[in-house]
Design an enzyme around this catalytic site. Structure first.
Site, PDB file in Angstrom:
ATOM      1  N   CYS A  54     -11.636 -20.367 -45.498  1.00 26.64           N
ATOM      2  CA  CYS A  54     -12.857 -20.189 -44.732  1.00 26.64           C
ATOM      3  C   CYS A  54     -13.464 -21.532 -44.415  1.00 26.64           C
ATOM      4  CB  CYS A  54     -13.858 -19.346 -45.519  1.00 26.64           C
ATOM      5  SG  CYS A  54     -14.508 -20.249 -46.922  1.00 26.64           S
ATOM      6  N   ASP A 103      25.474 -16.159 -46.943  1.00 29.41           N
ATOM      7  CA  ASP A 103      25.063 -15.181 -45.938  1.00 29.41           C
ATOM      8  C   ASP A 103      24.937 -15.800 -44.559  1.00 29.41           C
ATOM      9  OD1 ASP A 103      24.725 -12.985 -47.728  1.00 29.41           O
ATOM     10  OD2 ASP A 103      22.903 -13.956 -48.435  1.00 29.41           O
ATOM     11  N   ASP A 128      21.796  -8.363 -48.261  1.00 25.54           N
ATOM     12  CA  ASP A 128      22.392  -9.113 -49.349  1.00 25.54           C
ATOM     13  C   ASP A 128      21.642  -8.648 -50.607  1.00 25.54           C
ATOM     14  OD1 ASP A 128      23.552 -11.237 -50.864  1.00 25.54           O
ATOM     15  OD2 ASP A 128      21.664 -12.316 -50.620  1.00 25.54           O
ATOM     16  N   CYS A 168     -14.247 -24.012 -47.300  1.00 24.91           N
ATOM     17  CA  CYS A 168     -13.160 -24.856 -47.791  1.00 24.91           C
ATOM     18  C   CYS A 168     -13.112 -26.147 -46.989  1.00 24.91           C
ATOM     19  CB  CYS A 168     -11.813 -24.163 -47.628  1.00 24.91           C
ATOM     20  SG  CYS A 168     -11.686 -22.619 -48.494  1.00 24.91           S
ATOM     21  N   ASP A 183      19.775 -14.259 -47.930  1.00 22.98           N
ATOM     22  CA  ASP A 183      19.138 -15.535 -48.246  1.00 22.98           C
ATOM     23  C   ASP A 183      20.123 -16.614 -48.672  1.00 22.98           C
ATOM     24  OD1 ASP A 183      19.811 -14.518 -50.761  1.00 22.98           O
ATOM     25  OD2 ASP A 183      18.239 -15.706 -51.691  1.00 22.98           O
TER      26      ASP A 183
END
Lengths: 725, 63
Positions: free
Chosen positions: A28, A623, A435, A31, A619
């Site tokens: 926000c 793969d 996977d 911050c 991942d």
């Protein structure tokens, strides 16, 4: 050991240094001011500014007077995780592209508004007492504004149309460019001939509407890129590099070059691909091969980025691995990428159909009027009016507008798109190949029986675990949310950790180290595929079972996907004994274990040959080729670099739900894209006969154009909702 | 209708001023952080960095 951030620091003129950081946790406006105030209070900091949209902070300081680590530490004290990052080339380019589009849009909008002001006067002049001289004057003024504005603001379309024509293709920008050029050319000729109608307003308004759609699209893509770059930076991947024979320093992974020697301590992830030159250890390669059992590593063993060094310290020579798994995967990946057929996007398909139809209609209008005895001048003017009114304002917006809204919905659902056409390809999918390791399961192992152990025991064991770097201990510390290590805890390498609390000896480690062999045997019988870690306090003994766990919502998501009619398969590189229980728990009948990267591709190709549209979700490094070979691919944000780069989309978080949400959003988006194309067709079916008959005055063209644009944009907004049908 | 002689250039001139202002804003980075700008507008902070000596002393009451 201090960290070396020099790679990220830019030295500015005037003796200042600048660093940009990706910051996690800015939620926000509060911050923003907190961060800026605190950083400006650090001595020697000359400038600190938060970019809220990008979640980034730029800091400048007097060069040499400040250790950049202080900035990061200060942010950490405030509760924000921060890490410097390097702006990727692609991100830089798309920021430049977005600025160009915005400049073009500003020029086009300025021109459109001013010309409209003149046009409205001309239109009302037709029914009042405007003299032809005044009308011509207004037309010349319009031309004066429209021609330079169109030449400047139309560049994105002209460039793209020329590019497509050079490659012998047709895209949406070709009919747009033809329409704009003809409308402007005819208007100039008509003005020279003192004719009552000129279409400067339509041409410029068309450019402005289309640029607005393109700018929004580009902006959405840039937002995704920024978020992805931040995630990459916040992973803060570093390696410990030997800067001399003796001296080591922790450097960001971007600064590592082939041939460097790096040190990998137990419990650390290996950040590079290379070969072990010294040391002996066990390596957990699950993130790379899917195999959860550990592999022994010694001198000469190739190791891969993303794997976890379990037990011993290793020295690794970077990038020297030859003839290894990595080479094999790169070869398969290249071949799969080459073989990939270019997906023909809906908008390109529509324009391939649309452009010839429109241009032929205009030609027939010309010939028809000429045959009917009209002068060539009138016939040409009517034909060009047909082109202007069909100029695909609605068509050019129909798909980009949906694209923008749908990528926004995906972004909120936790999906970042890598490929622009991924939404359309996701919508076509009917088969999902998962996977196992790191995709259906969480990437980090977890304690299975944490709830069966008394809370105080778990807390104490967790605190003790903080003193060890072993992955099993790390899992235990996570399970216990431990933050306070125990003073005086001593690690016996390869055995465990021990400490003495109030005169009572506590131990954590191998079952034999804790004297818990009997308990461990019982636990091993109950959970055969888990790794065990034992804990002893005085005479009490406990054994923790640690293993890969399914994502919390995996069962529900897979069941939901199957209920929606998707065919679900599991292809895992792990052994059968680890895959079967998971497949059974998820209710997936089609599963294969011990699959090599080449076999994964083969299975994906086989499914595609059966006419299926395959989504591959994975991942591991193993793969990556299958991800490239599938129709569309998704990988979790924890995946290794190479794999993430091969995937069309990345999903965030601990849950599998984003994958299902992506499919729902994509399907709805594609349906709305089709609706929009039909709306454009209906609009043309009404407008074209009017134009052919010669009634398409500039006023009617302007009304039709803005009306249809608003209609398709409003319809596109329906892709916004992230839930429901 | 002679009024057009100065009204039209005036209208165009005003439009061009607006366009130039937008281009300047774009160039000076005002559109880099649209979300942040929304928050900054309602922040109660002084935007200017304070000189290092100022900071502990109470503010002088307004006269």
């Amino acid at each position: 050991m201090t960290r070396d951030y020099s790679h990220f620091i830019r030295h500015l003129d005037g003796g200042r240094a600048r660093m940009e950081l990706a910051v996690d946790g800015i939620t926000c406006g509060g911050c923003m001011s907190r961060i800026e105030r605190s950083l400006r209070a650090v001595p020697h900091v000359t400038h600190a500014r938060v970019n809220f949209a990008d979640r980034r902070v730029a800091v400048e300081w007097v060069d040499g007077a400040l250790d950049p680590e202080r900035v990061i530490d200060r942010l950490a004290e405030l509760g924000y995780r921060a890490h410097p990052f390097e702006v990727a080339r692609a991100e830089d380019e798309s920021a430049r592209e977005a600025r160009l589009l915005l400049r073009c849009l500003a020029v086009a909008a300025f021109a459109a508004m001013n010309i409209m002001l003149l046009s409205v006067s001309v239109w009302s002049g037709h029914v009042t007492d405007m003299t032809p001289e005044q009308r011509d004057f207004f037309h010349w003024l319009s031309a004066l504004i429209a021609l330079p504005a169109a030449a400047y603001a139309g560049r994105p379309f002209f460039r793209s149309a020329l590019g497509a024509l050079r490659q012998g293709r047709l895209n949406m920008d070709v009919p747009i460019t033809v329409g704009i050029v003809l409308a402007l050319g005819m208007s100039v000729v008509e003005t020279l001939n003192h004719a009552p109608h000129a279409y400067f307003d339509s041409a410029v308004m068309l450019i402005a509407f289309l640029l607005a759609g393109r700018f929004l699209d580009q902006n959405m893509r840039r937002r995704t890129q920024t978020a992805a770059a931040n995630l990459a930076a916040l992973k803060a991947e570093t390696a410990v590099k030997f800067v001399s024979a003796e001296e080591i320093r922790e450097v960001p992974i971007e600064a590592i070059r082939p041939g460097d020697l790096v040190l990998v301590r137990p419990g650390e992830r290996i950040a590079v691909d290379g070969v072990v030159v010294e040391g002996r250890s066990d390596v957990d390669q699950s993130l790379v091969t899917g195999e959860t059992a550990h592999v022994a590593a010694a001198k000469g063993t190739p190791v891969y980025a993303g794997t976890l060094n379990v037990s011993g310290t290793l020295r690794v020579r970077v990038g020297a691995a030859r003839g290894t798994l990595l080479d094999e995967i790169m070869r398969l990946l290249d071949r799969a990428t080459e073989a990939r057929t270019r997906y023909l996007r809906l908008s390109d398909r529509a324009s391939q159909l649309y452009a010839p139809v429109v241009h032929l209609t205009a030609l027939f209008t010309l010939l028809g009027w000429a045959a009917a005895g009209a002068s060539w001048h009138d016939a040409i003017v009517t034909a060009i009016a047909v082109l202007i009114i069909t100029c695909p304002c609605a068509l050019g917006l129909a798909i980009p507008a949906v694209q923008v809204v749908a990528s926004g919905a995906l972004f909120r659902a936790g999906i970042l798109l890598n490929a622009g056409d991924a939404i359309e390809r996701l919508a076509d999918a009917d088969t999902i190949v998962f996977d196992k390791t790191g995709t259906l399961t969480l990437p980090e192992p977890a304690v299975v029986n944490a709830t069966e152990v008394p809370a105080d025991v778990l807390a104490l064991a967790g605190r003790l675990a903080l003193s060890s770097r072993h992955p099993l201990a790390a899992a235990l510390a996570r399970a216990a949310n431990a933050t306070a290590p125990i003073d005086g805890a001593i690690e016996q390498p390869g055995e465990g950790v021990q400490a003495t609390i109030d005169g009572v000896s506590v131990r954590l480690g191998k079952p034999s180290f804790c004297g818990a062999l009997a308990e461990a045997a019982a636990m091993a019988a109950a959970t055969p595929d888990a790794s065990l870690i034992a804990f002893a306090r005085g005479q009490t003994r406990h054994v923790f079972a640690v293993r890969q766990q399914l994502r919390a919502d995996a069962t529900a998501v897979v069941a939901d996907l199957q209920a929606q009619g998707y065919r679900v398969e599991i292809l895992s590189g792990d052994r059968a004994s680890a895959v079967e229980p998971i497949a059974r728990a998820l209710g997936v009948a089609a599963h294969r274990a011990g699959v090599t990267p080449a076999e994964k591709i083969a299975r994906v190709a086989e499914l595609r040959q059966q006419g299926r549209n395959v989504v591959m979700v994975g991942d591991g490094l193993n793969d990556a080729p299958a991800l490239a070979a599938a129709n569309v691919s998704i990988s979790p944000v924890t995946a290794v670099h190479l794999t993430q780069a091969a995937a069309d989309a990345v999903f965030l978080g601990q849950q599998l739900a984003p994958v299902a949400a992506a499919l729902v959003i994509a399907r709805r988006a594609k349906r709305i894209m089709r609706e929009n194309l039909w709306l454009a067709v209906v609009y043309n079916a009404i407008a074209v006969p009017v134009a052919i008959l010669g009634y398409a005055t500039p006023l009617i063209a302007a009304l039709a154009m803005s009306g249809s644009s608003i209609l398709v944009t409003a319809n596109a907004l329906r892709a916004h909702a992230s839930k429901g049908t | 209708m002679e009024v057009l002689i100065y009204l039209v250039p005036l209208a165009l001139g005003l439009g061009l001023v607006g366009l130039a202002a937008f281009m300047w804003a774009l160039k000076s980075g005002q559109f880099e952080d649209l979300d942040g700008a929304a928050w900054r507008a309602i922040g109660d902070e002084d935007e200017a960095p304070r000189p290092p000596t100022d900071g502990d002393g109470p503010r002088a009451p307004p006269h």
